[in-house]
Enzyme design. Structure first.
Site, mmCIF file in Angstrom:
data_model
loop_
_atom_site.group_PDB
_atom_site.id
_atom_site.type_symbol
_atom_site.label_atom_id
_atom_site.label_comp_id
_atom_site.label_asym_id
_atom_site.label_seq_id
_atom_site.Cartn_x
_atom_site.Cartn_y
_atom_site.Cartn_z
ATOM 1 N N THR A 193 -125.969 46.953 5.949
ATOM 2 C CA THR A 193 -126.529 46.392 7.181
ATOM 3 C C THR A 193 -128.048 46.511 7.218
ATOM 4 O OG1 THR A 193 -124.558 46.619 8.511
ATOM 5 C CG2 THR A 193 -126.629 46.836 9.682
ATOM 6 N N THR A 252 -123.470 51.653 5.849
ATOM 7 C CA THR A 252 -123.001 52.909 6.443
ATOM 8 C C THR A 252 -121.493 53.128 6.276
ATOM 9 O OG1 THR A 252 -122.700 51.846 8.592
ATOM 10 C CG2 THR A 252 -124.822 52.932 8.191
HETATM 11 N N1 ASP Z 1 -120.448 46.778 6.653
HETATM 12 C C1 ASP Z 1 -121.754 47.334 6.509
HETATM 13 C C2 ASP Z 1 -121.815 48.071 5.179
HETATM 14 O O1 ASP Z 1 -121.324 49.171 5.087
HETATM 15 C C3 ASP Z 1 -122.015 48.254 7.617
HETATM 16 C C4 ASP Z 1 -123.312 48.980 7.572
HETATM 17 O O2 ASP Z 1 -124.096 48.941 6.653
HETATM 18 O O3 ASP Z 1 -123.569 49.663 8.568
HETATM 19 O O4 ASP Z 1 -122.372 47.534 4.253
#
Ligand code: ASP
Length: 347
Positions: free
Chosen positions: A18, A93
């Protein structure tokens, strides 16, 4: 490369997530390079000299254990060359709780800080948290506290101005800015007014013991580990498929996310006992918080019954971390006895 008067040289490896998302036709997709990520961080040049490299541009569910092993080797090479004072990894995340722990296990003898961070809000949303999290991660990586205690802290996750040990941190909420917590132990520190405060040191003994087993060459291909949870309505068919070899993946290990202090419905026990004769079966608690019991209950399916059947207790280790550790141990060709003795360190 961003130069600073601060004196420390920090390498940023960008993996995607993200924090690096751009608008796609139907929603956010990974797209920003490491250079673009650090260019968006106001004041970074006041903190450290930072060099960014794009290691991958993927959503974090697509990060593989093999990619983390490759990254650990890059970081190890960086440390041996003595070029960087610290490493920051940016990624999605969703899997930080696993990837940071894998790095922790693979880099136990590294004496420079390694910090993993990400973001809950992508750069196109109001008040994205990515730039602030990168700044905080670089601050921690450059701090005297982390520099002096790198070996005792291990890999850290710095997010929302909070510092977590990789061995305990969990993504405990699906969407909030404060999604990360270390339920069993609390965070190890915080970033306050730009200062890095370390409150406590994590329990490193089991991690260091794992590091000793993981020193040699690791098998390259995936060594599949099944992660199976349990519920009151569980028929046990999934476990039976693993037990009688119908599992197409031919699992080499099993992590069983059991109830409470490490308990299963009695009807699952024959399959579990059968699997435990062939494969390492490691049990965790689906509560995700606290340690498994060792000697309280003695009914069929209880912790003592499962131990008698050869099941290995993961102690306080969370299921995702136990699954990653088990796969690394299998890749290191650890014996069942070595696997059992290592997981005992977490009890
Ligand atoms: N779906 C995303 C990922 O893990 C969520 C994020 O980065 O917060 O790449």
């Amino acid at each position: 490369m961003y130069s600073s008067a601060g004196g420390k040289q920090i390498k940023v490896y960008a993996l995607g997530g993200t924090i690096a998302m751009v608008p796609g036709p139907q929603g956010a997709v990974p797209g920003l390079t490491g250079e673009a990520l650090i260019a968006a961080v106001d004041g970074l040049d006041q903190v450290a000299t930072v060099d960014a490299e794009t290691f991958s541009i993927v959503a974090s569910p697509n990060i593989t254990i093999g990619a983390v092993v490759d990254l650990s080797q890059r970081i190890r090479g960086d440390a041996a060359a003595g070029r960087w004072d610290g490493i920051v990894v940016t990624q999605g995340t969703d899997t930080i709780e696993e990837t940071s722990f894998l790095l922790d296990l693979l880099l136990t003898d590294l004496n420079i800080p390694v910090i993993v961070t990400g973001a809950m809000r992508n750069p196109r949303l109001a008040s994205p948290d990515g730039p602030g999290n990168i700044l905080a991660a670089v601050r921690v990586a450059s701090s005297i506290a982390a520099q002096q205690s790198a070996l005792h802290l291990g890999v850290l996750v710095v997010i929302n101005d909070t510092i977590h040990a990789a061995s305990t941190v969990l993504k405990a909420n699906s969407h909030r800015l404060d999604a990360f917590s270390s339920p069993a132990s609390g965070p190890v520190g915080a970033v306050i007014e730009g200062r890095t405060l370390i409150y406590s040191l994590p329990n490193r003994q089991p991690i260091l013991a794992a590091g000793r087993l993981l020193k040699g060459p690791l098998l390259e291909g995936p060594v599949p580990v099944a992660l199976v949870s349990t519920s009151v309505g569980d028929t046990g068919w999934l476990l039976e498929a693993v037990a009688d070899g119908r599992d197409e993946g031919h699992y080499r290990g099993l992590v069983l996310d059991a109830m409470g202090g490490g308990h299963l419905p009695e009807r699952l026990v024959p399959s579990v006992a059968f699997i435990a004769e062939r494969l390492p079966v490691v049990i965790t608690s689906r509560t995700g918080n606290g340690s498994l019991l060792l000697d309280t209950y003695a009914y069929a399916g209880s912790e003592t019954d499962l131990r008698d059947k050869g099941v290995i207790s993961a102690g306080w280790l969370h299921k995702f971390k136990a699954a990653g550790l088990l796969e690394l141990l299998l890749r290191a060709k650890a014996s069942k006895a070595e696997i059992r003795s290592l997981f005992t360190e977490f009890n």
